[in-house]
Structure formats: C-alpha cells, structure tokens
Design an enzyme around this catalytic site. Structure first.
Site, PDB file in Angstrom:
ATOM      1  N   SER A  46     -14.945  28.318  -8.666  1.00 48.75           N
ATOM      2  CA  SER A  46     -15.035  29.072  -7.396  1.00 48.75           C
ATOM      3  C   SER A  46     -15.364  30.548  -7.617  1.00 48.75           C
ATOM      4  O   SER A  46     -14.803  31.210  -8.486  1.00 48.75           O
ATOM      5  CB  SER A  46     -13.717  28.964  -6.628  1.00 48.75           C
ATOM      6  N   LYS A  82     -10.992  20.544   3.459  1.00 53.37           N
ATOM      7  CA  LYS A  82     -11.269  21.164   4.768  1.00 53.37           C
ATOM      8  C   LYS A  82     -10.670  20.361   5.929  1.00 53.37           C
ATOM      9  O   LYS A  82     -10.321  20.932   6.960  1.00 53.37           O
ATOM     10  CB  LYS A  82     -12.776  21.357   4.959  1.00 53.37           C
ATOM     11  N   ASN A 137     -12.340  26.093   7.080  1.00 48.01           N
ATOM     12  CA  ASN A 137     -12.529  26.675   5.738  1.00 48.01           C
ATOM     13  C   ASN A 137     -11.805  28.010   5.581  1.00 48.01           C
ATOM     14  O   ASN A 137     -11.958  28.679   4.564  1.00 48.01           O
ATOM     15  CB  ASN A 137     -14.017  26.797   5.365  1.00 48.01           C
ATOM     16  N   ASP A 150     -18.538  28.551   7.950  1.00 44.91           N
ATOM     17  CA  ASP A 150     -19.738  28.133   7.209  1.00 44.91           C
ATOM     18  C   ASP A 150     -21.007  28.327   8.046  1.00 44.91           C
ATOM     19  O   ASP A 150     -22.004  28.868   7.569  1.00 44.91           O
ATOM     20  CB  ASP A 150     -19.624  26.659   6.793  1.00 44.91           C
ATOM     21  N   ASN A 201     -30.939  12.111   9.214  1.00 42.18           N
ATOM     22  CA  ASN A 201     -29.887  11.750   8.265  1.00 42.18           C
ATOM     23  C   ASN A 201     -30.060  10.314   7.809  1.00 42.18           C
ATOM     24  O   ASN A 201     -30.590   9.475   8.538  1.00 42.18           O
ATOM     25  CB  ASN A 201     -28.509  11.924   8.925  1.00 42.18           C
ATOM     26  N   THR A 229     -27.709   8.083   7.303  1.00 43.85           N
ATOM     27  CA  THR A 229     -26.915   7.202   8.174  1.00 43.85           C
ATOM     28  C   THR A 229     -27.065   7.717   9.609  1.00 43.85           C
ATOM     29  O   THR A 229     -26.495   8.764   9.968  1.00 43.85           O
ATOM     30  CB  THR A 229     -25.427   7.222   7.757  1.00 43.85           C
TER      31      THR A 229
END
Ligand code: NDP
Length: 272
Positions: A15, A66, A87, A103, A152, A154
């Site tokens: 991180s 998260k 987050n 984000d 996407n 899925t």
C-alpha cells in the site's frame, strides 16, 4: 500525541497510502501518525474496534474489506450507498462512524482537473461493472456526459448498475455497445492486474480524447498498448485516481485539501 490514521487491506504491504498521507501532512504543515493494518478475514469489525480503543480517528479501506467497511459504518454518503462499498471510515467523537466512497470522485477529479479532459458532452465507455465501476457511476453522471455506456463480461452485473442509477446508462456485453467510437474509454475491469486484455472491440478506439486504465503501477498494460495504436490523444493509469481519493479523505479528516501534483509524480511509473 499525533492523530492516528491507518489503511487496512489484505495484503497490505504494497500500500502507498502511508506515503501519500504523510506527504500530504508534511505539505500541509501537520503532524499525523499513519499505519498499515494487515486485515484478517472475518475479523474486520473486531480489528477496527481494537484500533479505535488506541485512538484511531480515520481508516482507509482497500481490497477485500470495502464491503465489511460498508457494514461497519453507521451513516453513509450517497456515493458509498450506491457503490455498496466504503473506502474511508471516519470515527466521530459522538460515536457515529461515517462511511464514504471516494474512488469515483478521485477518478473524475484526476480526469477533469489533472488531465484537463472535460467529461461534459462526451461519449464515455466504461469496461467492467465491479466495485470501482459502481463507485464511479454518480461522479461521472454528475459531469453530464452526452452518453455513458458500460460493457461487462457478465451482463447481469452491468444491468444491476443500470438499475442503481434508474437507467441513466446503457449497458451491454462486449461486442455490442463497444462497436462504435467513444471520446473517453475507461478500463474498470481487473484484467490488467494479471496482464490480460479485456475483450473490447477495437472499433471503440477511433482517435479517442482519453483512454484511462484504473489499475496503477503496472506500466504499459495490454489495454494501454491497444490505446496507443489507436491514436488516443491522452492516456493515463489510475495513480492520479489513487492520490485524489486519498486527498478527499485527508480533506475530510484534516480540514485542508492537500496539493496532489508532486505526490502523483513521485508515485507514477512510465506508461511505455
Ligand atoms: P472487481 O473485482 O470488483 O471487478 C472486476 C471487474 O473486472 C468485473 O466487471 C469483472 O467482470 C471484470 N473482469 C475480470 N476479469 C475479466 C476478464 N478476464 N475479462 C473481462 N472482464 C473481466 O474489481 P474492482 O472494481 O475493485 O477493480 C477494478 C480495477 O480498478 C482494478 O484494476 C483495480 O486495481 C482498479 N482500482 C483502482 C483504484 C485506484 O485508486 N486507481 C481504486 C479501486 C480499483 P464480471 O462482472 O464478469 O466478473
């Protein structure tokens, strides 16, 4: 004693959050303590409770916690509620725990402020419908793009995103909506973490204004290489998004919006 903040994830060794927040604090002339916490599966709440007894004021959360942080929060921002993920946790003196998701706002600020690409009136294509894509929905829609499409692997995951914003986006599988040119193409899949090219049609890349890879620290990913061949005017990875979401947390916690340019430059890796 300095105010205490931390980031939790698993693994956490890689991180950059301590470096980012300590740089922010230094440039703001503040002193803080910021640590990394290696999260333990199934013990998120217990671990956070433990660190709160040691004076923890705020916590950044990275994968895979998260959703645990979402469950832990007692009040949620709109972006966190829509994302279903948190987050950033802030522990208030009255015992409430605020959950944010920065984000998406970090992504949009990197694009519009740092890269100077306006999203208003643009045709936007996003690849992927996971947590990062979900967090980006409201901040991108707030910029009033001309169109906003998501493809996407899925389809059901993309359809769920469409439902979450009352149909304000178009969704499809690869080979459907990506067969026409877009101004801005965002890779919000996790493909680049393993060096895989998402199965996007090259028809989407007819001289786009910006191609943006949300993953960071990976250099020239197969997705960015494809963009390079397409004559994209600007390309970027997610390092600016990472630093800008941290800046939102720092501003909330410390009351000062930090300067981000030098921090982004220090962490950036060449995209070639
Ligand atoms: P998730 O695991 O929540 O979502 C992954 C997405 O990638 C899904 O849409 C999934 O599709 C898709 N996907 C995975 N493998 C493939 C494949 N082989 N082909 C096509 N699609 C695939 O991940 P996140 O949303 O958390 O993260 C996505 C990216 O964003 C990562 O690169 C991450 O590093 C980056 N990120 C960057 C941040 C920053 O600050 N710069 C912050 C957060 C994330 P399906 O639905 O079909 O499974």
């Amino acid at each position: 004693m300095s105010d205490f903040y931390a980031v939790i994830g698993r693994p956490i060794a890689h991180s950059k959050s301590p470096q980012i927040h300590l740089d922010f604090a230094k440039s703001a002339g503040q002193e803080i303590r910021y640590e990394k916490i290696e999260g333990e599966s199934g013990r998120f709440a217990e671990q956070v409770d433990e660190f709160r007894t040691q004076g923890l004021r705020g916590l950044n959360i990275t994968a895979p916690f998260k959703l645990d942080a979402f469950a832990y929060a007692t009040e949620l921002s709109d972006a966190a509620r829509l994302a279903g993920a948190v987050n950033c946790l802030t522990f208030k003196s009255d015992g409430t725990v605020r959950g944010d998701n920065f984000d998406g706002v970090g992504l949009v600020r990197d694009i519009t402020h740092n890269l100077k690409v306006a999203l208003e009136g643009k045709k936007i294509l996003m690849l992927g419908a996971g947590g990062a894509a979900r967090g980006a929905l409201l901040p991108i829609l707030a910029e009033k793009p001309a169109t906003f499409a998501i493809v996407n692997r899925t389809l059901a995951h993309a359809e769920a995103l469409c439902d979450a914003v009352d149909g304000q986006i178009d969704v499809g599988n690869y080979g459907t909506l990506d067969r026409q040119p877009y101004d801005v193409i965002l890779n919000a899949t996790s493909c680049s973490l393993t060096g895989v090219l998402p199965p996007v049609s090259s028809d989407a890349f007819s001289a786009p204004v910006l191609v943006y890879e949300l993953a960071y620290g990976k250099g020239l990913t197969p997705f960015l290489a494809l963009a390079g061949q397409s004559g994209a005017r600007a390309q970027a990875d997610g390092v600016g998004m990472l630093v800008e979401q941290a800046a939102e947390a720092f501003a909330l916690w410390r009351g000062v919006r930090p300067e981000t340019r030098k921090v982004i430059d220090a962490l950036a890796v060449p995209l070639s």
